[in-house]
Design a protein around this motif. Structure first.
Motif, PDB file in Angstrom:
ATOM      1  N   HIS A  14       0.826  -1.206   0.000  1.00  0.00           N
ATOM      2  CA  HIS A  14       0.000   0.000   0.000  1.00  0.00           C
ATOM      3  C   HIS A  14       0.858   1.252   0.000  1.00  0.00           C
ATOM      4  CE1 HIS A  14      -2.326   3.203   2.238  1.00  0.00           C
ATOM      5  NE2 HIS A  14      -3.055   3.005   1.158  1.00  0.00           N
ATOM      6  N   ARG A  18       0.230   3.904  -2.782  1.00  0.00           N
ATOM      7  CA  ARG A  18      -0.193   5.251  -2.363  1.00  0.00           C
ATOM      8  C   ARG A  18       0.793   6.300  -2.850  1.00  0.00           C
ATOM      9  NH1 ARG A  18      -0.429   6.264   3.914  1.00  0.00           N
ATOM     10  NH2 ARG A  18       1.817   6.060   3.543  1.00  0.00           N
ATOM     11  N   ASP A  28      -6.761   7.840  -1.971  1.00  0.00           N
ATOM     12  CA  ASP A  28      -6.956   6.432  -1.625  1.00  0.00           C
ATOM     13  C   ASP A  28      -8.375   5.962  -1.948  1.00  0.00           C
ATOM     14  OD1 ASP A  28      -4.605   5.282  -0.827  1.00  0.00           O
ATOM     15  OD2 ASP A  28      -4.855   5.702   1.307  1.00  0.00           O
ATOM     16  N   ASP A  42     -11.620   2.064  -0.396  1.00  0.00           N
ATOM     17  CA  ASP A  42     -10.687   2.891   0.373  1.00  0.00           C
ATOM     18  C   ASP A  42      -9.402   2.073   0.489  1.00  0.00           C
ATOM     19  OD1 ASP A  42      -9.159   4.208   2.229  1.00  0.00           O
ATOM     20  OD2 ASP A  42     -10.768   4.451   3.696  1.00  0.00           O
ATOM     21  N   SER A  44      -6.779   2.364   1.938  1.00  0.00           N
ATOM     22  CA  SER A  44      -6.122   2.274   3.242  1.00  0.00           C
ATOM     23  C   SER A  44      -6.712   1.160   4.095  1.00  0.00           C
ATOM     24  CB  SER A  44      -6.243   3.607   3.997  1.00  0.00           C
ATOM     25  OG  SER A  44      -7.584   3.853   4.385  1.00  0.00           O
TER      26      SER A  44
END
Length: 281
Positions: A14, A18, A28, A42, A44
Motif C-alpha cells: 500500500h 499510495r 486512496d 478505500d 487504506s
C-alpha cells in the motif's frame, strides 16, 4: 500464513501504491472495476486494497465459490463485509438465483450498500440484511464487531489479526432460521461463513437449515477467535458432524479430521484454515 503477516505485506504494498497514486494526485478512495464488478474502495483498508490488487482477496475462497455455487440457487453470504464475495455470488447464481447477505457493523454495511448501488443489475438478485445472526430474534447484539483491517499502524487493533472493531448501533439480532422462514423461497444451496469467532452464534440459530437443507459451507476456521468468543472448535463441530457433514481443505479438497483435537493440530495459534463442509447426500 497468519493474518498479521498478510497485513504486514499489504502495508508495504500500500505504501508503494499510495506513493505512486499521490504523484498523479489520486486519493486512496475511488471507484474501481474488477472482473466486471464496480467497487468504491478505500485503499487504506485491507479488504478494499486486496480487491484493488485484483483477485488477491481470499483467492482460494473465490475459486471454491465459483466451483460450488449452482445457477438459480439460494446462497448466503454471512459476514459479507463490503460485498467482496456478495457481488461475485450474485453473478454466479444469475437472474433466477438469490443471494442473502448479512453484515452487522454499520461501517461495513454502509459500504456494502454503496457497492450494491454501483452494480444495479447484480444488486437486483441480492437482499442485504443489517443484522447480527444469533440464536434468537431480539437477543443482544455486541456493541462492536471486527470488520476493518486498516493498513496504517494504529492503537487498539487486535493483537493477532490486527483488525479494528466497528460499531453495530443499527444492527438487529436475528436467527437465521427465522429469516429463512420469512424470506427464503427455496432451500439454501451454499453458505459462505466468515464471522471471526461468532460462528457458533450463527449456527445456534440455524438448526433447522442444518437439519433440513444441509447446504454446502465455505468457511474460515480460526480456533483462537472462537476461544475469544467463549466458544471452541469442538462446539463448532457439534453443529455439523451430527448432521452428516465432513470437512475438506478448501484448496486441495483433501478430507480433514472430524475430531476437534486432530483438526486443531492443523491450525497454528493466530492462523486460520479455509475449509469446505459438505453433508453426505
Amino acid at each position: 500464513m497468519k493474518t498479521a503477516n498478510k497485513i504486514a505485506i499489504a502495508r508495504a504494498l500500500h505504501y508503494l501504491v499510495r506513493s505512486g497514486r499521490g504523484v498523479v494526485g489520486r486519493p486512496d478512495i475511488g471507484k474501481f472495476s474488477r472482473r466486471g464488478v464496480v467497487y468504491e474502495l478505500d485503499l487504506s483498508q485491507g479488504i478494499d486494497f486486496a480487491i484493488y490488487l485484483g483477485g488477491m482477496f481470499e483467492r482460494s475462497t473465490a475459486v471454491a465459490l465459483a466451483k460450488l455455487t449452482e445457477p438459480s440457487s439460494l446462497v448466503l453470504d454471512i459476514g459479507a463485509n463490503i460485498g467482496a464475495h456478495t457481488l461475485t455470488l450474485a453473478g454466479l447464481v444469475g437472474p433466477s438465483g438469490r443471494v442473502m447477505a448479512f453484515e452487522p457493523t454499520d461501517f461495513a454495511f454502509r459500504k456494502l450498500r454503496r457497492n450494491l448501488d454501483l452494480n444495479p443489475s447484480l444488486a437486483s438478485w441480492v437482499e442485504a440484511f443489517h443484522c447480527f445472526l444469533t440464536a434468537n430474534d431480539g437477543d443482544s447484539v455486541p456493541n462492536a464487531v471486527y470488520s476493518s483491517w486498516p493498513l496504517a499502524a494504529e492503537t487498539g487493533l487486535h493483537a493477532k489479526h490486527l483488525g479494528r472493531q466497528m460499531q453495530t448501533e443499527f444492527a438487529q439480532a436475528r436467527s437465521l432460521d427465522s429469516i429463512l422462514n420469512e424470506r427464503a423461497d427455496r432451500k439454501v444451496q451454499l453458505v459462505k461463513l466468515d464471522v471471526d469467532g461468532y460462528e457458533c452464534d450463527v449456527l445456534r440459530g440455524a438448526t433447522s437449515m442444518l437439519r433440513n437443507a444441509r447446504p454446502i459451507f465455505v468457511m474460515e476456521l480460526a480456533p483462537y477467535v472462537l476461544e475469544e468468543r467463549g466458544a471452541s472448535l469442538d462446539q463448532l463441530l457439534s453443529y455439523f458432524i451430527p448432521n452428516g457433514y465432513a470437512f475438506y481443505d478448501e484448496r486441495s479438497q483433501k478430507r480433514l479430521p472430524s475430531a476437534a483435537k486432530e483438526l486443531q493440530k492443523l491450525v497454528a495459534d493466530g492462523e486460520s484454515m479455509n475449509v469446505i463442509a459438505r453433508a453426505a447426500r
